[in-house]
Scaffold this active site. Structure first.
Site, PDB file in Angstrom:
ATOM      1  N   TYR A 255       0.834  -1.203   0.000  1.00 47.01           N
ATOM      2  CA  TYR A 255       0.000   0.000   0.000  1.00 47.01           C
ATOM      3  C   TYR A 255       0.871   1.256   0.000  1.00 47.01           C
ATOM      4  CZ  TYR A 255      -3.884   3.114   1.046  1.00 47.01           C
ATOM      5  OH  TYR A 255      -4.821   4.094   0.973  1.00 47.01           O
TER       6      TYR A 255
ATOM      7  N   LYS B 185      -1.083   7.472 -23.583  1.00 42.70           N
ATOM      8  CA  LYS B 185      -0.607   7.802 -24.933  1.00 42.70           C
ATOM      9  C   LYS B 185       0.899   7.467 -25.020  1.00 42.70           C
ATOM     10  CE  LYS B 185      -4.526  10.360 -24.688  1.00 42.70           C
ATOM     11  NZ  LYS B 185      -5.381  10.389 -23.481  1.00 42.70           N
TER      12      LYS B 185
ATOM     13  N   PHE C  16      -7.683  20.246 -24.325  1.00 36.87           N
ATOM     14  CA  PHE C  16      -8.406  19.009 -24.602  1.00 36.87           C
ATOM     15  C   PHE C  16      -9.768  19.050 -23.881  1.00 36.87           C
ATOM     16  CE2 PHE C  16      -9.474  14.541 -23.635  1.00 36.87           C
ATOM     17  CZ  PHE C  16      -9.706  14.146 -24.940  1.00 36.87           C
ATOM     18  N   ASP C  17     -10.719  18.252 -24.369  1.00 33.83           N
ATOM     19  CA  ASP C  17     -12.103  18.260 -23.860  1.00 33.83           C
ATOM     20  C   ASP C  17     -12.208  18.124 -22.341  1.00 33.83           C
ATOM     21  OD1 ASP C  17     -11.722  17.420 -26.475  1.00 33.83           O
ATOM     22  OD2 ASP C  17     -13.607  16.332 -26.572  1.00 33.83           O
TER      23      ASP C  17
ATOM     24  N   HIS D 232     -22.054  13.508 -27.491  1.00 33.92           N
ATOM     25  CA  HIS D 232     -21.592  12.569 -28.521  1.00 33.92           C
ATOM     26  C   HIS D 232     -21.393  11.147 -27.998  1.00 33.92           C
ATOM     27  CE1 HIS D 232     -18.113  14.585 -26.785  1.00 33.92           C
ATOM     28  NE2 HIS D 232     -17.316  13.616 -27.172  1.00 33.92           N
TER      29      HIS D 232
ATOM     30  N   ASP E  86       0.493  19.930 -20.848  1.00 38.88           N
ATOM     31  CA  ASP E  86      -0.321  18.718 -20.957  1.00 38.88           C
ATOM     32  C   ASP E  86       0.504  17.803 -21.849  1.00 38.88           C
ATOM     33  OD1 ASP E  86      -1.919  16.654 -21.843  1.00 38.88           O
ATOM     34  OD2 ASP E  86      -3.745  17.873 -21.948  1.00 38.88           O
TER      35      ASP E  86
ATOM     36  N   ALA F 191       0.547  14.554 -22.644  1.00 40.36           N
ATOM     37  CA  ALA F 191       0.046  13.255 -23.122  1.00 40.36           C
ATOM     38  C   ALA F 191       0.863  12.723 -24.304  1.00 40.36           C
ATOM     39  CB  ALA F 191      -1.427  13.368 -23.505  1.00 40.36           C
TER      40      ALA F 191
END
Ligand code: F0G
Length: 465
Positions: free
Chosen positions: A74, A260, A126-127, A453, A217, A219
């Site tokens: 842990y 990614k 990004f979204d 969507h 960001d 990614a």
């Protein structure tokens, strides 16, 4: 390295996953049942899945071997230290907060930094990032260069910030209104387009002048570094790691979806260059939402796979193969007369549907209609980035507001498909192009109030609309 004409994949295949083929009539039934929304299909009913490059990579033997070395303590598992050391080595960041994926890292950063009424400046958020900002009643501001929004215009770094607009924003709203600037590398929302090192340096200089922090960001940072090496003067002879070190040196920290460029199926992290106080605050949020500081919602084995995947992700032969495959699909589609965002970006090809299906008005969801045709034609799953994802009803008038671009993204999973799969995608496009005037368009029959969507349902219009 072998010469160009002796070039092939820098790996061989050790384990395979059989993919199912379906008949056209089965697909007609399945897509109708799915309400003409590919998010409602089962993955196993898809032949070539280009829905996303996120969490879909094939891990290496080295990563799988690392999974067996997961220390599931842990507190203080050894894999956390491996991950921390990798991030320290590649990015130069001292403090690491593991999270279950990228958006969880965003959540922690935004919890610490963003207050109602503020503005978060980015090239193109990004979204999920945008969502985290909006949820806090703050405003996401996108400052990408104008070329970044024009599919047919060539520019080596279409993800760049418009530095003049950045400075104008800061001057107009002031330090107190701007918690930080976020640079998304590569810029996903306009085609996986890279940001130049000079531009990142420029953002840092402007932000520093006003005392504003800068975050990345990250990614797809490795793909961005590869483009810098290929396209930006002065970087040809540097290693990807050297380029990454310089890039991360211009920011105070980063969020990363490891799904990614770290070549794993799940995981992410938030990292800070040297701000111990901020790190300790982040850990408080991490412990409430994710887990203890040394695992953050992941198993020890996942942390190990990320630590190893980060190094594989900056391997130049891997990156060359990766970017080359994306470019190959792009070039073949262009040769077939399919309009795409040019030049191809790092993780996929984005079809410009406004030009491809020019007979369909945006009200008939042309990009979604193309997504449906790709599935019907060859069992290919792509994703719509057009009227369904970004169109909305004006709350006062009830009228539809349409997005500037109507795109279909063909995101390519890493190390998963061969060029023969790409050839099949091109053949499907050729077949669709030959009958494109007869593609009927769609009518929306169900929409959720937010992020419609993912759950929208459609009906096919008749041919004579
Ligand atoms: N930032 C960028 C630039 C992304 O593309 C994504 C995810 C995230 C953050 C969020 O990371 O999914 O691990 O929580 N992009 C995926 C895509 C979903 O399909 O482009 P996450």
């Amino acid at each position: 390295m072998p010469s160009r004409n002796m070039y092939a994949e820098p790996f061989r295949i050790k384990a395979i996953e059989t993919i199912k083929e379906t008949t056209r009539s089965t697909r007609e039934m399945l897509i109708k049942e799915a309400g003409y929304n590919v998010f409602n299909l089962r993955g196993e009913d898809v032949y070539i899945d280009l829905l996303t490059d996120s969490g879909t990579a094939a891990m290496s033997d080295n990563q799988w071997a690392g999974m067996m070395l997961g220390d599931e303590s842990y507190a203080g598992c050894k894999n956390f230290y491996h991950l921390r050391d990798a991030i320290n080595d590649i990015m130069g960041y001292k403090y690491v907060v593991p999270t279950h994926q990228g958006r969880a890292a965003e959540n922690i950063l935004m919890t610490l930094m963003v207050k109602a009424g503020q503005r978060v400046l980015g090239n193109m958020h990004f979204d999920t990032t945008e969502g985290h900002i909006l949820i806090r009643n703050a405003k996401p501001v996108n400052l990408v260069i104008p070329e970044g929004k024009q599919p047919a215009i060539h520019h080596p770094f279409k993800g760049n910030f418009d530095l003049e607009r950045l400075e104008a924003e800061i001057k107009q709203f002031g330090r107190a209104q701007i918690p930080f600037v976020l640079i998304t590398v590569t810029c996903n929302n306009n085609g996986g387009q890279p940001v130049a090192m000079a531009n990142i340096r420029g953002v840092r200089e402007i932000a520093s002048r006003y005392g504003i922090p800068v975050y990345l960001d990250a990614a797809r940072y490795a793909e961005n570094c590869y483009f810098i090496k290929m396209r930006e003067p002065g970087y040809q002879d540097k290693s990807i790691k050297e380029i990454a070190r310089e890039m991360f040196s211009y920011a105070d920290g980063c969020t990363m979806s490891a799904k990614k460029d770290a070549l794993v199926n799940i995981g992410g992290f938030l990292a800070f260059k040297d701000d111990r106080e901020l790190y300790e605050k982040a850990v408080q949020v991490q412990i409430t939402y994710e887990g203890f500081r040394t695992y953050g919602g992941l198993a020890g084995r996942d942390l190990e796979a990320i630590a190893r995947g980060l190094y594989e992700g900056i391997d130049e032969r891997y990156l060359e193969n990766r970017i080359r495959q994306v470019a190959y699909l792009g070039e073949e589609l262009l040769a077939a007369g399919i309009p795409i965002i040019e030049p191809p970006g790092g993780h996929g090809i984005y079809v410009d549907v406004k030009r491809f299906l020019s007979h369909l008005p945006q009200a008939a969801f042309p990009a979604q209609a193309l997504v449906v045709e790709l599935y019907l034609e060859a069992g290919i799953r792509a994703v719509e980035l057009g009227t369904c994802a970004f169109g909305y009803r004006n709350p006062e008038t009830g009228e539809m507001v349409y997005p500037e671009m109507e795109l279909v993204r063909l995101a390519i999973p890493r190390r998963v498909y061969t060029d023969r799969h790409m050839d099949l995608v091109v053949r499907a496009f050729r077949a669709i192009a030959a009958r494109k005037e007869r593609i009927p368009g769609l009518r929306l029959v169900y929409e959720a109030p937010v992020l419609r969507h993912f759950t929208a349902r459609f009906e096919m219009l008749s041919f004579h609309h």
